[in-house]
Design an enzyme around this catalytic site. Structure first.
Site, mmCIF file in Angstrom:
data_model
loop_
_atom_site.group_PDB
_atom_site.id
_atom_site.type_symbol
_atom_site.label_atom_id
_atom_site.label_comp_id
_atom_site.label_asym_id
_atom_site.label_seq_id
_atom_site.Cartn_x
_atom_site.Cartn_y
_atom_site.Cartn_z
ATOM 1 N N ASP A 10 -17.856 -14.517 5.017
ATOM 2 C CA ASP A 10 -16.424 -14.249 5.177
ATOM 3 C C ASP A 10 -16.262 -13.390 6.436
ATOM 4 O O ASP A 10 -17.247 -12.932 7.020
ATOM 5 C CB ASP A 10 -15.866 -13.517 3.941
ATOM 6 N N SER A 11 -15.007 -13.124 6.795
ATOM 7 C CA SER A 11 -14.743 -12.269 7.956
ATOM 8 C C SER A 11 -15.083 -10.803 7.656
ATOM 9 O O SER A 11 -15.125 -9.985 8.561
ATOM 10 C CB SER A 11 -13.263 -12.364 8.328
ATOM 11 N N TYR A 42 -9.714 -12.775 10.634
ATOM 12 C CA TYR A 42 -9.692 -14.165 11.077
ATOM 13 C C TYR A 42 -8.270 -14.734 10.993
ATOM 14 O O TYR A 42 -7.977 -15.750 11.606
ATOM 15 C CB TYR A 42 -10.581 -15.025 10.168
ATOM 16 N N CYS A 73 -14.084 -17.959 2.734
ATOM 17 C CA CYS A 73 -12.990 -17.583 3.631
ATOM 18 C C CYS A 73 -11.991 -18.739 3.665
ATOM 19 O O CYS A 73 -12.282 -19.815 4.198
ATOM 20 C CB CYS A 73 -13.544 -17.323 5.030
ATOM 21 N N ASN A 74 -10.821 -18.510 3.099
ATOM 22 C CA ASN A 74 -9.791 -19.556 3.069
ATOM 23 C C ASN A 74 -9.349 -19.943 4.478
ATOM 24 O O ASN A 74 -9.017 -21.097 4.740
ATOM 25 C CB ASN A 74 -8.572 -19.062 2.284
ATOM 26 N N GLU A 151 -10.126 -3.897 4.297
ATOM 27 C CA GLU A 151 -11.248 -3.564 5.179
ATOM 28 C C GLU A 151 -11.315 -2.046 5.426
ATOM 29 O O GLU A 151 -12.378 -1.497 5.643
ATOM 30 C CB GLU A 151 -11.127 -4.311 6.514
ATOM 31 N N CYS A 182 -6.444 -15.967 -0.248
ATOM 32 C CA CYS A 182 -7.316 -15.214 0.664
ATOM 33 C C CYS A 182 -8.287 -14.443 -0.220
ATOM 34 O O CYS A 182 -7.864 -13.826 -1.211
ATOM 35 C CB CYS A 182 -6.497 -14.255 1.519
ATOM 36 N N THR A 183 -9.561 -14.503 0.131
ATOM 37 C CA THR A 183 -10.566 -13.892 -0.753
ATOM 38 C C THR A 183 -10.496 -12.358 -0.773
ATOM 39 O O THR A 183 -11.124 -11.730 -1.616
ATOM 40 C CB THR A 183 -11.983 -14.348 -0.356
ATOM 41 N N HIS A 184 -9.727 -11.777 0.128
ATOM 42 C CA HIS A 184 -9.526 -10.319 0.074
ATOM 43 C C HIS A 184 -8.538 -9.919 -1.036
ATOM 44 O O HIS A 184 -8.581 -8.800 -1.529
ATOM 45 C CB HIS A 184 -8.976 -9.797 1.405
HETATM 46 N N1 DGL Z 1 -10.885 -13.430 3.473
HETATM 47 C C1 DGL Z 1 -10.535 -14.426 4.419
HETATM 48 C C2 DGL Z 1 -9.675 -15.519 3.829
HETATM 49 O O1 DGL Z 1 -9.882 -15.854 2.669
HETATM 50 C C3 DGL Z 1 -10.222 -13.959 5.831
HETATM 51 C C4 DGL Z 1 -9.152 -12.956 6.014
HETATM 52 C C5 DGL Z 1 -9.022 -12.493 7.453
HETATM 53 O O2 DGL Z 1 -10.042 -12.153 8.050
HETATM 54 O O3 DGL Z 1 -7.892 -12.477 7.964
HETATM 55 O O4 DGL Z 1 -8.851 -16.079 4.477
#
Ligand code: DGL
Length: 243
Positions: A10-11, A42, A73-74, A151, A182-184
């Site tokens: 992931d990012s 990302y 990472c979506n 983050e 988004c995985t965050h």
């Molecule tokens: N966690 C990532 C996603 O699922 C990336 C989020 C990011 O870096 O902006 O999209």
């Protein structure tokens, strides 16, 4: 091959929400996690650059001899998954495909999606969901400030609550399902629950991602044959791009 680790990236720390589920569903597997923290987020980068980042990370994980890679990472999945699939022979698992599947299975009629700007602008979630069921109503909202909060480890306070509130207001509680695209975002799950009516189901695609991963490993006959992880072998190896 079967006893090689699974790669995941992931990012940043968002993919940990997926890793947690993978460990639960696949307790005998080992993992190599790559966090591209130096180039996070990302969500606002152009597709060409994201493709380049993903290729670099996948090549790095292949050098580490992983047997399969979970793209946690979506944003990568929404913008360049098809191209990556064509480019690499190694099995790639998309967290976004899992999200689409889980949404369709939820039986919700009005779907809300929150994700990064890139994921929302790509319309990949929306198009894939509507392709499977054109009767659904899909509303999408980009939430550009959320990843930064995670983050920086500031995701459980009044500021994050107010920011979430302003984003979720968009749906006006007029949805049956909220997809965390988004995985965050699962880091915010308790605050999100407090901001939505109880009847709204929250979908975190990480569960389905872990089930898909297990299915692919099984089909390809590459499930780990370790009964228990050998004590000498590390369960998780973590790489962080800090440069
Ligand atoms: N966690 C990532 C996603 O699922 C990336 C989020 C990011 O870096 O902006 O999209």
């Amino acid at each position: 091959m079967a006893n090689r680790p699974i790669g995941i990236f992931d990012s940043g720390v968002g993919g940990f929400t997926v890793l947690k589920k993978l460990i639960k569903i696949l307790p005998n597997e080992r993992f190599i996690y790559f966090a591209d923290s130096a180039r996070n987020p990302y969500g606002n980068k152009n597709t060409k650059l994201l493709f380049k980042f993903a290729v670099e990370i996948i090549e790095f994980l292949i050098l580490k001899k992983v047997k399969l890679i979970v793209i946690a990472c979506n944003t990568i999945c929404a913008t360049c998954f098809d191209e990556l699939k064509i480019m690499f022979k190694i099995p790639l698992i998309s967290v976004l495909e899992a999200g689409v599947y889980a949404t369709i299975r939820s039986n919700g009629k009005k779907i809300g999606i929150i994700a990064t700007e890139n994921t929302i602008n790509s319309k990949t979630y929306e198009n894939k969901i509507l392709k499977l069921n054109s009767k659904l109503i899909v509303k999408s909202k980009a939430c550009p400030r959320l990843v930064e909060l995670i983050e920086n480890n500031v995701y459980d306070n009044e500021i994050s609550f107010e920011i979430l509130k302003s984003y979720l207001k968009y749906f006006n509680n007029d949805i049956d399902v909220l997809l965390l695209g988004c995985t965050h975002y699962p880091y915010f799950i308790s605050q999100i629950k407090n901001l939505l009516l109880d009847k709204i189901k929250i979908i975190d695609p990480s569960f389905q991602t872990a089930f898909f991963t297990k299915k692919i490993l099984k089909n390809k006959k590459i499930l780990s044959r370790f009964d228990k992880i050998n004590k000498i072998q590390k369960k998780i190896i973590f790489y962080k791009n800090c440069s």
